[in-house]
Design a protein around this motif. Structure first.
Motif, PDB file in Angstrom:
ATOM      1  N   ILE A  51     -14.872 -11.333   3.420  1.00 45.15           N
ATOM      2  CA  ILE A  51     -14.298 -12.264   3.896  1.00 45.15           C
ATOM      3  C   ILE A  51     -12.709 -12.547   4.577  1.00 45.15           C
ATOM      4  O   ILE A  51     -11.934 -11.462   3.287  1.00 45.15           O
ATOM      5  N   THR A  52     -12.419 -11.839   6.118  1.00 44.88           N
ATOM      6  CA  THR A  52     -11.049 -11.743   6.326  1.00 44.88           C
ATOM      7  C   THR A  52     -10.140 -13.177   6.387  1.00 44.88           C
ATOM      8  O   THR A  52     -10.272 -14.032   5.630  1.00 44.88           O
ATOM      9  N   LYS A  53      -8.840 -12.882   6.583  1.00 48.30           N
ATOM     10  CA  LYS A  53      -7.642 -13.545   5.980  1.00 48.30           C
ATOM     11  C   LYS A  53      -8.036 -15.000   7.862  1.00 48.30           C
ATOM     12  O   LYS A  53      -7.628 -15.753   7.009  1.00 48.30           O
ATOM     13  N   HIS A  54      -8.901 -14.418   8.317  1.00 45.14           N
ATOM     14  CA  HIS A  54      -9.326 -15.082   9.771  1.00 45.14           C
ATOM     15  C   HIS A  54     -10.515 -16.085   9.090  1.00 45.14           C
ATOM     16  O   HIS A  54     -11.378 -16.973  10.015  1.00 45.14           O
ATOM     17  N   GLY A  55     -11.061 -16.043   8.571  1.00 45.22           N
ATOM     18  CA  GLY A  55     -12.210 -15.913   8.084  1.00 45.22           C
ATOM     19  C   GLY A  55     -14.368 -15.741   8.193  1.00 45.22           C
ATOM     20  O   GLY A  55     -14.740 -16.015   8.030  1.00 45.22           O
ATOM     21  N   TYR A  56     -13.720 -14.421   8.483  1.00 42.24           N
ATOM     22  CA  TYR A  56     -14.627 -14.026   9.382  1.00 42.24           C
ATOM     23  C   TYR A  56     -15.293 -13.458   7.868  1.00 42.24           C
ATOM     24  O   TYR A  56     -15.235 -12.821   7.055  1.00 42.24           O
ATOM     25  N   THR A  57     -16.729 -12.972   8.084  1.00 42.57           N
ATOM     26  CA  THR A  57     -17.247 -12.874   6.897  1.00 42.57           C
ATOM     27  C   THR A  57     -18.522 -11.604   6.778  1.00 42.57           C
ATOM     28  O   THR A  57     -18.956 -11.859   8.063  1.00 42.57           O
ATOM     29  N   SER A  70     -16.233 -18.180  -0.454  1.00 46.75           N
ATOM     30  CA  SER A  70     -14.683 -18.649   0.642  1.00 46.75           C
ATOM     31  C   SER A  70     -13.687 -17.616   0.064  1.00 46.75           C
ATOM     32  O   SER A  70     -13.615 -17.366  -0.755  1.00 46.75           O
ATOM     33  N   ARG A  71     -12.462 -17.952   0.618  1.00 43.81           N
ATOM     34  CA  ARG A  71     -10.878 -17.311   0.009  1.00 43.81           C
ATOM     35  C   ARG A  71     -10.255 -18.522   0.518  1.00 43.81           C
ATOM     36  O   ARG A  71      -9.418 -19.562   0.720  1.00 43.81           O
ATOM     37  N   ASP A  72      -9.301 -18.743  -0.413  1.00 42.90           N
ATOM     38  CA  ASP A  72      -8.229 -20.041  -0.587  1.00 42.90           C
ATOM     39  C   ASP A  72      -6.835 -19.046  -0.329  1.00 42.90           C
ATOM     40  O   ASP A  72      -6.202 -17.969  -0.685  1.00 42.90           O
ATOM     41  N   ASP A  73      -6.152 -18.814   0.453  1.00 48.46           N
ATOM     42  CA  ASP A  73      -4.750 -17.678   1.659  1.00 48.46           C
ATOM     43  C   ASP A  73      -3.587 -18.239   0.742  1.00 48.46           C
ATOM     44  O   ASP A  73      -3.135 -17.186   0.833  1.00 48.46           O
TER      45      ASP A  73
END
Length: 126
Positions: A51-57, A70-73
């Motif tokens: 997952i990128t920092k922009h939310g692309y998976t 999922s990610r928590d920047d």
């Protein structure tokens, strides 16, 4: 230098669920993409999800629908939720921090921008 700490692995019965957590320490730089990879016994390491920092998976196609990343920047953490686990999901799962996006775009990575955790064992067995 990025330190990566993984947690959440263990033994689970077929059909069960697990959530893996990856925390990446980073000062002064944002991490472009975070991902989970796995390596079964005698097999090559393979992408599970990123997952990128922009939310692309990006998911391994065969896992999409059962696994969710999922990610928590703010905390530079990435979670991997694994549902309906099967014995073939048994592997060591590794977290990757792709600081500059080289791995995401398929370019050559360098040790100063591409970091791995120690891995966490997931065993699916009755």
């Amino acid at each position: 230098q990025v330190q990566i700490v993984e947690s959440g692995g263990g033994l689970v019965q077929p059909g069960g669920s697990l959530t893996l957590s990856c925390a990446a320490s980073e000062i002064g730089r944002s991490i472009f993409a975070m991902g989970w990879y796995r390596q079964g016994a005698g097999e090559q390491r393979e992408l599970v999800a990123a997952i990128t920092k922009h939310g692309y998976t990006n998911y391994q196609e065969s896992l999409e629908g059962r696994f969710f990343i999922s990610r928590d920047d703010d905390r530079n953490t990435a979670l991997l939720r694994m549902n309906d686990l099967k014995p073939e999901d048994t592997a060591v799962y590794y977290c990757n921090a792709d600081v500059n996006g080289a791995r995401w775009y398929g370019a050559r990575t360098d040790p100063g921008s591409d970091y791995w955790g120690q891995g966490t064992q997931v065993t699916v067995s009755s």
